[in-house]
Scaffold this motif. Structure first.
Motif, PDB file in Angstrom:
ATOM      1  N   VAL A   1      -5.335   5.150   2.860  1.00  0.00           N
ATOM      2  CA  VAL A   1      -6.609   4.018   3.033  1.00  0.00           C
ATOM      3  C   VAL A   1      -6.175   2.690   3.035  1.00  0.00           C
ATOM      4  O   VAL A   1      -7.042   1.655   3.331  1.00  0.00           O
ATOM      5  CB  VAL A   1      -7.731   4.225   1.989  1.00  0.00           C
ATOM      6  CG1 VAL A   1      -8.493   5.725   2.127  1.00  0.00           C
ATOM      7  CG2 VAL A   1      -7.177   4.092   0.803  1.00  0.00           C
ATOM      8  N   GLY A   2      -5.005   2.463   2.929  1.00  0.00           N
ATOM      9  CA  GLY A   2      -4.324   0.933   3.005  1.00  0.00           C
ATOM     10  C   GLY A   2      -2.727   1.160   3.002  1.00  0.00           C
ATOM     11  O   GLY A   2      -2.305   2.385   3.164  1.00  0.00           O
ATOM     12  N   LEU A   3      -2.082  -0.071   3.244  1.00  0.00           N
ATOM     13  CA  LEU A   3      -0.708  -0.019   3.307  1.00  0.00           C
ATOM     14  C   LEU A   3      -0.207   0.547   2.214  1.00  0.00           C
ATOM     15  O   LEU A   3      -0.426   0.040   0.974  1.00  0.00           O
ATOM     16  CB  LEU A   3      -0.141  -1.564   3.433  1.00  0.00           C
ATOM     17  CG  LEU A   3       1.307  -1.765   3.511  1.00  0.00           C
ATOM     18  CD1 LEU A   3       1.839  -1.032   4.804  1.00  0.00           C
ATOM     19  CD2 LEU A   3       1.425  -3.263   3.338  1.00  0.00           C
ATOM     20  N   VAL A   4       0.821   1.625   1.977  1.00  0.00           N
ATOM     21  CA  VAL A   4       1.612   1.888   1.117  1.00  0.00           C
ATOM     22  C   VAL A   4       3.070   1.604   0.960  1.00  0.00           C
ATOM     23  O   VAL A   4       3.710   1.614   2.041  1.00  0.00           O
ATOM     24  CB  VAL A   4       1.433   3.320   0.942  1.00  0.00           C
ATOM     25  CG1 VAL A   4       2.403   4.192  -0.083  1.00  0.00           C
ATOM     26  CG2 VAL A   4       0.102   3.921   0.666  1.00  0.00           C
ATOM     27  N   LEU A   5       3.618   0.867   0.030  1.00  0.00           N
ATOM     28  CA  LEU A   5       4.886   0.456  -0.245  1.00  0.00           C
ATOM     29  C   LEU A   5       5.485   1.026  -1.407  1.00  0.00           C
ATOM     30  O   LEU A   5       4.689   1.410  -2.629  1.00  0.00           O
ATOM     31  CB  LEU A   5       4.879  -1.400  -0.345  1.00  0.00           C
ATOM     32  CG  LEU A   5       4.268  -1.853   0.766  1.00  0.00           C
ATOM     33  CD1 LEU A   5       4.106  -3.535   0.367  1.00  0.00           C
ATOM     34  CD2 LEU A   5       4.824  -1.920   2.025  1.00  0.00           C
ATOM     35  N   ASP A   6       6.886   1.411  -1.271  1.00  0.00           N
ATOM     36  CA  ASP A   6       7.380   1.709  -2.527  1.00  0.00           C
ATOM     37  C   ASP A   6       8.711   0.938  -2.653  1.00  0.00           C
ATOM     38  O   ASP A   6       9.664   1.149  -2.098  1.00  0.00           O
ATOM     39  CB  ASP A   6       7.712   3.255  -2.164  1.00  0.00           C
ATOM     40  CG  ASP A   6       8.546   3.888  -3.255  1.00  0.00           C
ATOM     41  OD1 ASP A   6       9.173   3.262  -4.158  1.00  0.00           O
ATOM     42  OD2 ASP A   6       8.502   5.135  -3.287  1.00  0.00           O
ATOM     43  N   GLN A   7       8.774  -0.113  -3.717  1.00  0.00           N
ATOM     44  CA  GLN A   7       9.600  -0.759  -3.991  1.00  0.00           C
ATOM     45  C   GLN A   7      10.841  -0.280  -5.037  1.00  0.00           C
ATOM     46  O   GLN A   7      11.693  -0.759  -5.057  1.00  0.00           O
ATOM     47  CB  GLN A   7       9.091  -2.140  -4.721  1.00  0.00           C
ATOM     48  CG  GLN A   7       8.188  -2.780  -3.817  1.00  0.00           C
ATOM     49  CD  GLN A   7       8.948  -3.711  -2.847  1.00  0.00           C
ATOM     50  OE1 GLN A   7       9.005  -3.002  -1.729  1.00  0.00           O
ATOM     51  NE2 GLN A   7       9.521  -4.798  -3.064  1.00  0.00           N
TER      52      GLN A   7
END
Ligand code: FMN
Length: 176
Positions: free
Chosen positions: A147-153
């Motif tokens: 449902v939105g941008l997903v980031l995995d830092q």
């Protein structure tokens, strides 16, 4: 005041860093990012366009006391949002998670944030493909898209800059 307000919750600062990156890339159409525990509902509601960021903490939860954080965050703010009217507002969401550490609840906190703003009448833009990540479950998926941008830092920090840039290009026609 700019047209776009960027608000974030964060426990260890990564979501705040991404908020700054987003603001840097958007330029002066967006105000400086603000921690959601340092704003008021009135200020939040004064923006026609909102970019909202959250990590997933606890067990698929929004940050806040219930997720074990030492300060208030989204968990408390969405209670205030319950009676708010967001109709006519455009909201874009981004979420941080750790797909290796929490594959069975990857970036799941985007879901309660999404449900809260949609429940208040906002139009959410900026869905993001679920491929390119390795996980078993995420509450943030709607079909095969987040449902939105997903980031995995934690595991894919090298992809972040490109993901943010491409997501902003995707949503610019809707938020500018
Ligand atoms: C106690 C704890 C619980 C977490 N739970 C989840 C989880 O359920 N799902 C997930 O995708 N990531 C989870 N994470 C990973 C964080 O979402 C990730 O490290 C994020 O980048 C932290 O952002 P912040 O620095 O803004 O707090 C958890 C991290 C911690 C420390």
């Amino acid at each position: 005041m700019a047209n776009i307000g960027i608000f974030f919750g964060s426990d260890t600062g990564k979501t705040r860093k991404i908020a700054k990156l987003i603001q840097q890339k958007l330029g002066d159409v967006a105000d400086a990012p603000v921690n959601i525990n340092r704003t008021s509902l009135e200020t939040f509601l004064s923006y026609p366009v909102l970019v909202l960021g959250t990590p997933t903490l606890g067990d698929g939860q929004l940050p806040g006391f219930a997720a074990g954080c030492e300060s208030e965050s989204w968990g408390e703010f969405i209670d205030q949002l319950a009676d708010a009217n967001l109709s006519g507002k455009i909201v874009a969401l981004y979420g941080l998670g750790d797909q290796q550490g929490y594959p069975d609840n990857f970036a799941s906190a985007l879901r309660p944030l999404y449900d809260a703003v949609v429940g208040c009448g906002a139009q959410v833009v900026g869905e993001w493909p679920g491929d390119g990540y390795d996980f078993s479950f995420s509450a943030a998926l709607e079909g095969d898209k987040f449902v939105g941008l997903v980031l995995d830092q934690d595991n894919q920090f090298d992809l972040t800059d490109e993901r943010v840039a491409s997501w902003l290009e995707q949503i610019k026609p809707q938020i500018l």
